[in-house]
Design an enzyme around this catalytic site. Structure first.
Site, PDB file in Angstrom:
ATOM      1  N   GLU A 160      43.187 -42.987  68.704  1.00 41.65           N
ATOM      2  CA  GLU A 160      44.222 -42.226  69.399  1.00 41.65           C
ATOM      3  C   GLU A 160      45.028 -41.327  68.454  1.00 41.65           C
ATOM      4  O   GLU A 160      46.146 -40.920  68.791  1.00 41.65           O
ATOM      5  CB  GLU A 160      45.158 -43.171  70.146  1.00 41.65           C
TER       6      GLU A 160
ATOM      7  N   HIS B 169      53.301 -45.033  68.808  1.00 40.92           N
ATOM      8  CA  HIS B 169      52.599 -45.524  70.007  1.00 40.92           C
ATOM      9  C   HIS B 169      52.490 -47.031  69.886  1.00 40.92           C
ATOM     10  O   HIS B 169      52.055 -47.553  68.849  1.00 40.92           O
ATOM     11  CB  HIS B 169      51.215 -44.896  70.118  1.00 40.92           C
TER      12      HIS B 169
ATOM     13  N   HIS C  69      52.561 -51.155  72.233  1.00 37.11           N
ATOM     14  CA  HIS C  69      52.250 -51.895  73.459  1.00 37.11           C
ATOM     15  C   HIS C  69      53.203 -53.084  73.608  1.00 37.11           C
ATOM     16  O   HIS C  69      52.770 -54.195  73.900  1.00 37.11           O
ATOM     17  CB  HIS C  69      50.805 -52.401  73.427  1.00 37.11           C
TER      18      HIS C  69
ATOM     19  N   HIS D 204      49.548 -49.872  79.887  1.00 37.73           N
ATOM     20  CA  HIS D 204      49.068 -49.643  78.521  1.00 37.73           C
ATOM     21  C   HIS D 204      50.170 -49.855  77.489  1.00 37.73           C
ATOM     22  O   HIS D 204      50.040 -50.694  76.609  1.00 37.73           O
ATOM     23  CB  HIS D 204      48.500 -48.215  78.437  1.00 37.73           C
TER      24      HIS D 204
END
Length: 238
Positions: free
Chosen positions: A79, A98, A100, A168
């Site tokens: 990613e 980013h 989770h 996600h």
């Protein structure tokens, strides 16, 4: 290739950011943090594909505006393009995270209420936290691994400090490493408080919009950001 590295202190802080976020439970085995190259804003720095708690300055590599690593010998995060396109869309942003974080995930599910600030420091993520959905791009493993997906996510993020990704995780952006880390931590903690209060199954009172915006303005100051950063880094050695 010419040496266009940012100063050693920035690389050190970028590596620390990975480890701090792991220590705080924001990133798991797959989260990552990108830093725009201050000497060449079209490029950015990101670790080679490692669990965040293992990242050191020696693991950081420079990436181009296409999200490709300039060092073809290393394995990169799939990613990486997510960071490339968000940084391209947001010239004001220097750092993109980013992650989770588990407390946020219930708010990414279909039918969940919007995640609003419910306590003081939770306000810094902002009143508006958009939700982006990968479903229109098909069954692609839910990864933001193409330019089209990354551009769509960047558009959903818009001018905000964070966005959620359906089932996600989240992205968080900021003008510096310490500020982005602070936002990511308190955003996850805000979700945890909301869950403890009964969300998403029951309505949970939130701060008012103006109240949240003023609170964030007062918290996102250099002294406060430095205080949080110093304290969280110190916890790594405790």
């Amino acid at each position: 290739m010419p040496d266009t590295s940012p100063c050693d202190a920035l690389l050190q802080d970028l590596a620390l950011a990975n480890r701090v976020l792991h220590h705080e439970g924001v990133v798991d085995d797959f989260g990552h943090v990108a830093l725009r190259d201050p000497a060449d804003p079209q490029h950015f720095w990101l670790s080679r594909a490692l669990p965040p708690n293992l990242v050191t300055p020696g693991d950081l590599r420079r990436y181009g505006p296409d999200g490709r690593c300039e060092d073809g010998t290393v394995q990169s995060y799939s990613e990486a393009v997510l960071h490339a396109r968000i940084l391209a869309a947001r010239p004001d942003v220097q750092v993109c995270i980013h992650h989770h974080a588990r407390p946020l995930l219930p708010f990414t599910l279909p039918g969940a209420p919007l995640l609003r600030p419910v306590f003081h420091t939770g306000a810094i993520a902002g009143w508006e936290i958009p939700l982006w959905d990968s479903a229109p791009f098909g069954a692609g493993g839910m990864l933001v691994d193409t330019v089209a997906k990354a551009d769509s996510l960047a558009a959903a993020l818009g001018p905000h400090r964070a966005a959620l990704l359906r089932a996600h995780g989240a992205v968080v952006v900021g003008p510096g490493i310490a500020e982005a880390v602070m936002i990511a931590i308190y955003m996850a903690e805000n979700a945890g408080v909301a869950l403890a209060a009964g969300a998403p199954h029951h309505p949970v009172p939130s701060l008012g919009r103006e109240e949240a915006e003023e609170t964030a303005r007062r918290l996102l100051t250099p002294n406060t950001i430095a205080r949080v950063w110093t304290g969280r880094v110190a916890k790594l050695g405790s």
